[in-house]
Design a protein around this motif. Structure first.
Motif, mmCIF file in Angstrom:
data_model
loop_
_atom_site.group_PDB
_atom_site.id
_atom_site.type_symbol
_atom_site.label_atom_id
_atom_site.label_comp_id
_atom_site.label_asym_id
_atom_site.label_seq_id
_atom_site.Cartn_x
_atom_site.Cartn_y
_atom_site.Cartn_z
ATOM 1 N N GLY A 93 0.867 -1.157 0.000
ATOM 2 C CA GLY A 93 0.000 0.000 0.000
ATOM 3 C C GLY A 93 0.908 1.212 0.000
ATOM 4 N N CYS A 94 0.343 2.411 -0.034
ATOM 5 C CA CYS A 94 1.163 3.615 -0.102
ATOM 6 C C CYS A 94 0.359 4.777 0.477
ATOM 7 N N LEU A 95 1.002 5.588 1.296
ATOM 8 C CA LEU A 95 0.286 6.723 1.901
ATOM 9 C C LEU A 95 -0.168 7.731 0.842
ATOM 10 N N GLN A 135 12.705 -1.091 -1.164
ATOM 11 C CA GLN A 135 12.564 -0.985 -2.618
ATOM 12 C C GLN A 135 11.396 -0.074 -2.992
ATOM 13 N N HIS A 136 10.296 -0.195 -2.248
ATOM 14 C CA HIS A 136 9.122 0.656 -2.492
ATOM 15 C C HIS A 136 9.490 2.136 -2.294
ATOM 16 N N GLU A 137 10.203 2.437 -1.203
ATOM 17 C CA GLU A 137 10.532 3.841 -0.903
ATOM 18 C C GLU A 137 11.595 4.385 -1.856
ATOM 19 N N ASP A 139 11.983 3.474 -4.879
ATOM 20 C CA ASP A 139 11.208 3.751 -6.101
ATOM 21 C C ASP A 139 10.656 5.182 -6.083
ATOM 22 N N HIS A 140 10.117 5.595 -4.923
ATOM 23 C CA HIS A 140 9.553 6.956 -4.816
ATOM 24 C C HIS A 140 10.588 8.012 -5.191
ATOM 25 N N LEU A 141 11.850 7.783 -4.796
ATOM 26 C CA LEU A 141 12.907 8.766 -5.060
ATOM 27 C C LEU A 141 13.166 8.892 -6.567
HETATM 28 NI NI NI Z 1 4.622 4.645 -1.064
#
Ligand code: NI
Length: 171
Positions: A93-95, A135-137, A139-141
């Protein structure tokens, strides 16, 4: 510490590539504290600076369970230096995409180099939830969202739903 407003899909800010951090100073530490505060308030287990509109390469993670002592982690300029062949699947999920969850397959283990909150070089060999979260975070960068790893049909449906919601809010 201040709770910051979260950037929500389909805000194009989420697609920006964040810039490397050149100096770890008190301002940056304050930003990491704000990010943790914002993440705990949401609540969530990971947050990248871009999610509060700051295009710098920093993320925070805390995987402690409810009732446990907090374990805040700050990663500055994180970089994946190796990934395992074997993969694992987590429901993510993602905020920035509230109340939407989907299974994503990623390398099961990663080694990540980074600077800690004091600006010291560190390296972590992560597996399990930490590997997925990093890896998820990261990716955000790079302007990448977890929905970029699901089918195009599902992704288009989510984006459509959030675009509609953003429009009705604007009215
Ligand atoms: Ni996220």
């Amino acid at each position: 510490m201040t709770i910051k407003p979260l950037i929500i899909l389909p805000d194009p800010v989420l697609r920006q590539v964040s810039k490397p951090i050149e100096r770890v100073d008190a301002d940056l530490q304050r930003l990491s504290d704000d990010m943790l505060e914002t993440m705990y308030d949401a609540p969530g287990i990971g947050l990248a600076a871009i999610q509060i509109g700051v295009p710098r390469r920093m993320l925070v993670i805390d995987l402690s369970k409810e009732g446990e002592e907090k374990q805040p982690l700050v990663f500055i300029n994180p970089e994946i230096v190796s990934s395992s062949e074997d993969r694992s699947v987590y429901e993510e999920g993602c905020l920035s995409i509230p109340d939407y969850y989907a299974e994503v397959e990623r390398p099961a283990k990663v080694t990540v180099k980074y600077l800690d909150r004091e600006g010291k070089e560190q390296s972590v060999e992560a597996d399990g939830l930490l590997a997925t979260c990093l890896q998820h975070e990261i990716d955000h960068l790079n302007g990448v969202l977890f929905i970029d790893h699901i089918s195009r049909l599902k992704r288009e449906m989510v984006i459509k739903k959030f675009t509609k919601a953003a429009k009705s809010k604007a009215l």
